[in-house]
Enzyme design. Structure first.
Site, short mmCIF file in Angstrom:
data_model
loop_
_atom_site.label_atom_id
_atom_site.label_comp_id
_atom_site.label_asym_id
_atom_site.label_seq_id
_atom_site.Cartn_x
_atom_site.Cartn_y
_atom_site.Cartn_z
N ALA A 87 27.33 62.28 27.58
CA ALA A 87 28.36 61.31 27.94
C ALA A 87 28.51 61.27 29.46
CB ALA A 87 29.70 61.68 27.30
N ASP A 88 28.98 60.16 29.93
CA ASP A 88 29.29 60.01 31.35
C ASP A 88 30.57 59.19 31.45
OD1 ASP A 88 28.50 60.41 34.18
OD2 ASP A 88 28.55 58.22 34.18
#
Length: 183
Positions: A87-88
């Site tokens: 995830a970012d």
């Protein structure tokens, strides 16, 4: 939805492609068994290549997950990975993408710009299934991506509060210089 499948997931080799203590805590709180392999991908995609900020977050998450897939594939002494989760998170304010602050001055500028205004927090997620079949000609493993966006409104932040927050070390390693957990 995921909770009902934890027992089945816990027999899989799951890798979290992140050094984030918050992501580790979130998956751990679900009761999920996983290992951490940190991506070596440099999070420096050109912002102007993306029409929407959430696309930037998704693409960064995808690159990190695929990088970890390559790293894990090279681990010949371990069983194959079943699922890689990456995830970012980025903050979008006034059309600009705010990532992690570079230093105290950068953190202060970000927090001052967010003070008394609203912004979007975009989290891009990538799920890579290295063992899944892929169409002929596709060199990368199967990857499913999506994003979630939250609208956040900040009250006016007094300079003393910003100073205390920075002094506590809270802004560092966090997009937009803040984490809701530390607010």
């Amino acid at each position: 939805m995921v909770l009902q499948h934890i027992a089945q997931l816990n027999v899989k080799r799951i890798v979290l492609a992140s050094a984030s203590p918050r992501r580790k805590e979130l998956l751990g709180n679900l009761g999920l068994k996983f290992e951490i392999v940190v991506s070596s991908f440099q999070e420096d995609l050109p912002h102007h290549h993306f029409e929407h900020a959430e696309q930037y977050a998704v693409e960064t998450a995808r690159h990190k997950a695929l990088d970890v897939a390559r790293l894990c594939a090279a681990q010949k002494d371990k069983p194959p990975v079943d699922i890689i989760i990456s995830a970012d998170t980025i903050v979008e304010h006034d059309g600009y993408i705010l990532e992690k602050p570079e230093d105290v001055s950068h953190a202060r500028k970000m927090l001052q710009s967010l003070s008394g205004s609203s912004h979007h927090v975009h989290t891009g997620v990538a799920l890579v299934l290295p063992q899944a079949a892929v169409p002929d000609g596709q060199s990368e493993p199967f990857c499913h991506t999506f994003s979630e966006t939250t609208n956040v409104v900040f009250d006016q932040l007094p300079e003393e509060l910003i100073d205390a927050y920075i002094h506590a070390g809270e802004p560092f390693g966090k997009a937009g210089s803040y984490g809701i957990q530390g607010a």
